[in-house]
Design a protein around this motif. Sequence first.
Motif, short mmCIF file in Angstrom:
data_model
loop_
_atom_site.label_atom_id
_atom_site.label_comp_id
_atom_site.label_asym_id
_atom_site.label_seq_id
_atom_site.Cartn_x
_atom_site.Cartn_y
_atom_site.Cartn_z
N GLU A 1 0.72 -1.38 -0.06
CA GLU A 1 -0.03 0.01 -0.03
C GLU A 1 0.73 1.28 0.02
O GLU A 1 0.43 2.03 -0.79
N ALA A 2 2.00 1.28 0.87
CA ALA A 2 2.85 2.58 1.07
C ALA A 2 3.31 2.61 -0.63
O ALA A 2 3.40 3.86 -0.91
N ALA B 1 -2.02 9.16 2.98
CA ALA B 1 -0.76 8.36 3.74
C ALA B 1 -0.80 8.43 5.14
O ALA B 1 -0.61 7.37 5.80
N LYS B 2 -1.12 9.52 5.62
CA LYS B 2 -1.35 9.55 7.16
C LYS B 2 -2.52 9.03 7.80
O LYS B 2 -2.33 8.48 8.80
N THR C 1 3.18 -4.60 13.15
CA THR C 1 4.04 -4.50 12.05
C THR C 1 4.61 -3.20 11.65
O THR C 1 5.58 -2.92 11.11
N GLY C 2 3.98 -2.16 12.60
CA GLY C 2 4.57 -0.87 12.58
C GLY C 2 4.22 -0.01 11.25
O GLY C 2 3.54 -0.60 10.41
N TYR D 1 5.13 3.60 5.47
CA TYR D 1 4.33 4.88 5.53
C TYR D 1 4.95 6.11 6.11
O TYR D 1 4.86 7.23 4.98
N ASP D 2 5.87 5.89 7.04
CA ASP D 2 6.52 7.10 7.45
C ASP D 2 7.71 7.74 6.36
O ASP D 2 7.84 8.63 6.03
N TRP D 3 8.31 6.53 5.73
CA TRP D 3 9.42 6.95 4.81
C TRP D 3 8.42 7.45 3.32
O TRP D 3 9.26 8.43 2.68
#
Length: 268
Positions: free
Chosen positions: A83-84, A113-114, A245-246, A250-252
């Motif tokens: 997804e990311a 994304a957020k 999973t963390g 998404y953060d990247w």
Amino acid sequence: MGWVLTIAETSVLAFAALLFAAQIIAHGIGFWLGKREGARQTNPEAVGVIVGGMLGLLAFVLALTLSFASNRFSEHRQGSLNEANAIGTAWLRAKAIGTPRAEAIAGLLEDYAKVRADFIKAGRKQDTIDQLNARTSALQNEMWGHVSAIVREQPNPVTAALMAALNDTFDDGTKERFAYHITLPPQLFWLLVGMTLVSMGCLGYQFGLKKRPSHLLVVLLTLMWTWVIVEILDLASARLGYIRTGTAVYDWTIQGFKGGITIPTLPR
């Protein structure tokens, strides 16, 4: 299985303690019954063969459920990565087109994304999850409205590629939502817990026949089984316990949005 998840959500250690105590009680009941039957000259060797078979079957069920839980965790992790990546691809294509509507899609993708990262981090509160799903649907509808207008105004392979990227993004979001909805089937969970308690009771029965308790080994065995069962439940439940999973991918992706797109000038 709902009350089990409620206890585990409050404290995984509380659930582990409850499971450990249930096994010790089952073993104690079995030991007491074994001492009573010992006076009737029950064959301990035959009981040992049966108990060994039950422990072997329990080991098989443990391996089966652990494999199921591990697959669920892998699906969650792979779904987040897919997804990311899809969000990043759609954002790059929107930025490449550069029209006002495409820029609007890029901005919405940054918010999207957020929201998707918040969905992964969300706990088990259904109200919060429902709000995030509603926000996801609203952003998808708005982005699809923009891309529909772009395709109608400029029906070419470039705009079609943007539409395909958005469609992949939405599909991956649905897959991730479905993956987080699936947990360990209650039938499989209760089969594992039931077989564990019965096996502990039969093991206590065998020790009772011989009138030779082995408290230290029984406690160690019970701790091992409890640990494995808790880890299985944690792995299979995406929003429970400490194994998550963390949201690093998404953060990247969100970090990649900050620089924007710079179009270099060609050397003369």
